[in-house]
Design an enzyme around this catalytic site. Structure first.
Site: not given
Length: 470
Positions: A369, A424
């Site tokens: 990520h 998120a």
């Protein structure tokens, strides 16, 4: 790779809006099974007499013999019961499940059905068990049933219900009949699409509870009152759900030789009068319901995940967990099925693989990520998914001060934990992301590793929901 054919999810917590005509809160569908003259009988070339759904408690088939009592009970359904039901229901839409050989022995009844405007669907060639038939034998019977039905009624059947079916029945009927619907299912309160030999077949489910067959089984109704109560209770629940914005379908199953008895007819009349006293009730044939559903809710056009080959599955879902196609590869090898043909279903399979991986492999997913508002974002080298996600909360348009704060937090976080801060972003705002950043950097590594993994799963879930909604 294994595939599990049963769909254990259906519509889940949010069934589609039925949009019944006129804004009806409930669709009520009445089936009359016409089986008399199509039951097991040596006169019909069968090996034994009938033993199913009669007034005779504990009836057994009589091999090689006719059963006078059993035959006369079925005859009552044709001679008297049908006409009592016809008088009571001739002004309502009704679907007849007609056994083809029974219809062929009932010209007066068929004429009356047609005069009332009832739909006559096929109930197979004969009212017998199909579970032990070979596929070829059952296919031949379906073909013969369609041909005989067409000869007797003048038109081919648009709907099908075998009842005493085999595991091959639905696929074979879908192959042979090109039916608007098949009803060999008790799996839902709404119509649904089923993949039958690679084609989409509409299923309009039937019922065993609101069914007068319970007068003929040991654990069933002994008189009319419980039958009436069952019908009213079912109607009340479904009507209330419709009033709350989730209209459903209610099926009522009837048999000439059962509800056609005067001792039971009064209960049916009272229940129907009760339903007719409510507003927003659509009485319809099964064909009308099928045609409405097909127009309102056509079958899914996208390729189903459970039917994809490995390369297609990995190409479609390999990037859901950032730069980690091995997760999609592992999910493809699981026991997928129709229940996985949704965002939730695919996510469940992918998450299983991620959770089962050792810590090093999960760490690899975390480190794949990008930093939030970091150097990759500046250089426009994020994946399309990450670019859209960060832009959704304005992380692509930070002030110099905000960018400096993010850079400082990213450095502190990565130095401490060995992987980038993951959240998120679509569940948050720029302010709540900043607050979570400052709070989570104080966690110990074990706590933060678990939280980062949860956030990775949530990001994947949001990506899948967006993909399936497109």
């Amino acid at each position: 790779m294994t595939r599990y054919p049963r769909d254990m999810t259906g519509y889940g917590a949010t069934p589609p809006a039925a949009n019944w005509p006129g804004g009806a809160r409930i669709a009520v569908q009445i089936v009359l099974n016409y089986e008399e003259g199509g039951e097991n009988c040596t006169l019909h070339g069968d090996a034994a007499s009938e033993a199913f759904l009669s007034e005779i408690t504990g009836a057994q088939p009589w091999p090689g013999q006719r059963h006078w009592n059993m035959e006369s009970i079925y005859e009552y359904g044709a001679r008297a019961g049908f006409w009592r039901v016809h008088r009571a229901l001739r002004d309502l839409p009704v679907t007849v499940y007609g056994v083809a050989t029974a219809l062929a022995r009932a010209p007066e009844q068929v004429k009356a059905m047609k005069a009332a405007g009832w739909e006559i669907a096929s109930h197979g060639l004969k009212w017998i068990e199909h579970k032990d038939m070979t596929e070829a034998e059952e296919r031949a019977q379906i073909r013969e049933a369609i041909a005989l039905h067409t000869e007797v009624t003048g038109t081919p059947p648009r709907g099908w219900y075998t009842g005493r079916c085999s595991m091959n029945t639905v696929d074979l009927a879908a192959d042979e009949g090109q039916f608007a619907y098949i009803s060999d299912s008790y799996a839902d309160d709404l119509p649904y699409w089923h993949r039958a030999n690679g084609r989409d077949q509409l299923i309009v489910p039937y019922t065993m509870d609101c069914n007068d067959m319970r007068f003929a089984i040991q654990a069933g109704f002994t008189h009319g009152d419980p039958f009436e109560a069952m019908l009213k209770d079912s109607f009340d629940i479904l009507y209330a759900e419709g009033s709350e914005g989730a209209p459903k379908m209610m099926s009522i199953g009837l048999h000439c030789r059962l509800v056609g008895r005067p001792s039971r007819m009064a209960a049916l009349k009272r229940a129907l009068a009760y339903m007719q006293s409510h507003e927003g009730v659509w009485f319809a044939t099964r064909l009308q319901i099928a045609e409405h559903w097909t127009k309102e809710h056509p079958p899914m056009t996208r390729q189903r995940p459970s039917e994809m080959d490995r390369d297609s599955f990995v190409a479609e879902y390999g990037g859901i967990f950032e730069h980690s196609p091995w997760i999609a590869e592992g999910a493809f090898a699981l026991e997928l099925g129709p229940t996985h043909d949704t965002a939730t279903g695919v996510h469940a399979a992918l998450a299983r693989v991620f959770r089962a991986a050792d810590e090093d492999k999960r760490l690899g997913v975390l480190t794949a990520h990008p930093d939030l508002a970091g150097k990759l974002a500046e250089a426009k080298r994020l994946t399309a998914e990450s670019t859209a996600e960060q832009a959704s909360v304005g992380l692509d348009a930070l002030t110099d001060e905000e960018r400096a704060t993010f850079t400082e937090l990213n450095t502190a976080y990565t130095d401490k934990f060995g992987f980038p801060f993951i959240i998120a972003v679509r569940d948050n705002t720029k302010a709540t992301i900043m607050e979570a950043f400052k709070r989570r950097v104080a966690n110990d590594r074990e706590t933060e590793f678990a939280e980062a993994c949860r956030q990775v799963e949530r990001i994947a879930e949001l990506r899948l929901e967006e993909k399936f909604a497109a």
